[in-house]
Scaffold this motif. Sequence first.
Motif, PDB file in Angstrom:
ATOM      1  N   THR A   1     -20.471 119.349  12.704  1.00  0.00           N
ATOM      2  CA  THR A   1     -21.236 119.121  14.065  1.00  0.00           C
ATOM      3  C   THR A   1     -20.967 119.780  15.120  1.00  0.00           C
ATOM      4  OG1 THR A   1     -19.381 117.881  15.085  1.00  0.00           O
ATOM      5  CG2 THR A   1     -20.825 116.571  13.530  1.00  0.00           C
TER       6      THR A   1
ATOM      7  N   ARG B   1     -16.746 120.215  18.915  1.00  0.00           N
ATOM      8  CA  ARG B   1     -17.303 119.211  17.834  1.00  0.00           C
ATOM      9  C   ARG B   1     -18.457 118.317  18.586  1.00  0.00           C
ATOM     10  NH1 ARG B   1     -12.996 116.829  13.476  1.00  0.00           N
ATOM     11  NH2 ARG B   1     -14.645 115.136  13.509  1.00  0.00           N
TER      12      ARG B   1
ATOM     13  N   ASP C   1     -19.497 115.448  17.518  1.00  0.00           N
ATOM     14  CA  ASP C   1     -19.301 113.916  17.141  1.00  0.00           C
ATOM     15  C   ASP C   1     -18.428 113.514  18.158  1.00  0.00           C
ATOM     16  OD1 ASP C   1     -17.364 115.504  15.983  1.00  0.00           O
ATOM     17  OD2 ASP C   1     -17.251 114.142  14.307  1.00  0.00           O
TER      18      ASP C   1
ATOM     19  N   GLU D   1     -19.970 113.262  21.741  1.00  0.00           N
ATOM     20  CA  GLU D   1     -20.799 112.108  21.775  1.00  0.00           C
ATOM     21  C   GLU D   1     -19.847 110.865  22.211  1.00  0.00           C
ATOM     22  OE1 GLU D   1     -24.110 111.685  22.353  1.00  0.00           O
ATOM     23  OE2 GLU D   1     -23.797 113.815  22.322  1.00  0.00           O
TER      24      GLU D   1
ATOM     25  N   THR E   1      -9.941 111.873  14.744  1.00  0.00           N
ATOM     26  CA  THR E   1     -10.756 112.517  13.947  1.00  0.00           C
ATOM     27  C   THR E   1     -10.116 112.768  12.643  1.00  0.00           C
ATOM     28  OG1 THR E   1     -10.153 115.032  14.730  1.00  0.00           O
ATOM     29  CG2 THR E   1     -11.913 113.781  15.949  1.00  0.00           C
TER      30      THR E   1
ATOM     31  N   ALA F   1     -15.030 112.768   9.788  1.00  0.00           N
ATOM     32  CA  ALA F   1     -15.448 111.973  10.775  1.00  0.00           C
ATOM     33  C   ALA F   1     -14.638 111.725  12.090  1.00  0.00           C
ATOM     34  CB  ALA F   1     -15.746 110.424  10.350  1.00  0.00           C
TER      35      ALA F   1
ATOM     36  N   TRP G   1     -13.786 108.726  15.126  1.00  0.00           N
ATOM     37  CA  TRP G   1     -14.001 107.202  15.045  1.00  0.00           C
ATOM     38  C   TRP G   1     -13.152 106.787  16.477  1.00  0.00           C
ATOM     39  CZ3 TRP G   1     -10.818 109.517  11.773  1.00  0.00           C
ATOM     40  CH2 TRP G   1      -9.810 109.099  11.620  1.00  0.00           C
TER      41      TRP G   1
END
Length: 502
Positions: free
Chosen positions: A45, A52, A54, A57, A360, A365, A367
Amino acid sequence: MSIKATMIVDKDFKIGEVDKRIYGSFVEHLGRAVYGGIYEKDHSTADPQGFRGDVLELVKGLDVPIVRYPGGNFVSGYNWEDGVGPVEQRPSRLELAWRTIEPNWVGLNEFMDWCKKANTEAMMAVNLGTRGPAEARDLIEYANHPSGTLFSDLRRKHGYEQPHAIKTWCLGNEMDGPWQIGAKTAVEYGRIANETAKVMRWVDPTIELVACGSSSLHMPSFPEWEATVLDLTYDNVDFISLHQYYGNPSNDSANFLALSLGMDSFINTVISTADYVQAKKRSKKKINLSFDEWNVWFHSNEADRKLDPWQIAPPQLEDIYNHEDALVVGCMLISLLKRADRVKMACIAQLVNVIAPIMTANGGAAWKQTIYYPYMHASLFGRGTALVPLIQSPKYDAKDYTDVPYLESVAVHNEEKGEVTIFAVNRNLEESLGLEVDLRSFGGCTLIEHIVLENDDLKAANTLEAPDRVKPHTNGNARVDGSKIEASLSKASWNVVRVKLG
């Protein structure tokens, strides 16, 4: 329902306007906060600069208004010049505060680019451990002066024509701590902080400056440190800082949930000390508070002791937060709001991976940890005017505190949106708590939503494999009748009750 609490909220009983910067955060060159956190150039990403997407966001979801950088303990040994100019020409350094290697892949300019992408501002710290007024002068000239001088033109040469216009600056970090590189006595620090403040203001008179307060309320020099430092810096600073972390190593959950009472006392003592210095100086100026490090921190202590030194971005301070940690973070947020008249900035420490709401996996991913949710709710719905909460609640005694109210709560009135938000924690670990809120001065209102964060397991946590094990729902049972709110708050729960006025 066996126990009940009541709360009266009047729109004219104001604590103060909530400065949005109390919902700030912190990114230090520590562990995987930067490398593997906000920055990972090979991540799927990652944008062209290596940030990053992700993570960005998730940060945007928090609406973070200000982020402290680059430290923290790190800043007391940091040469800012190492982090500017062509990346391939930047040095790697032994980083003594955390015993790692700092590659300087991200520095001032990249961080300012990231701030724009994250819709946030920077709270920049200067090194008053190994450095002093001269280097701080050079840094603010590089960052904020338009052009025509050595360091402003160097910034332009590095590809940044326009000044960064960084408004908020910290004069060092935790300078009372023996762990700090260049630790100082209150007089030593107060003198160098004042001289640094003077030259920085001469370069840019528009800035705000934060003087270092005690590293925690448990420091033996607290609050004499604050009194001495402010006596020496009063005319040239705007804020005094506070830092405090809480943990539950003895697994006493009832006591853990009571610890925010110490935060209340800490804030009030610093306010009293600042006002004493104001009176002593017969000054019209009021010093406000920057609670620029706060959180739960204890889970990772044992793992950190086992790490080998001199790695790049090792997994340091990676607390995995559970449900009860989220409740304590909620109580701490309420403590900040209850003194919104004087606490005008605060930073949950930190933002990503390092004692953070966002986690991370390298190459994988990102979270939300459990503490993400109360932080997000306060940031999104806690803008406006904090109101005095007149609370009657049953109480309990814990190991460190007596007469601990089961209900911890505050209300925020957003006049522009015509809304009132009630933030409430039920500290009772066994029973639900009946709550009646009287909004008598607001007239009629209607329920927007009742958000609840609850879990039968206080130790439940979110992980890479189960990122949604602990998350809020909007099925709270609050009811509104005219200007009265009635709700049953689940045991050990964080609650957000939002009502529309009129």
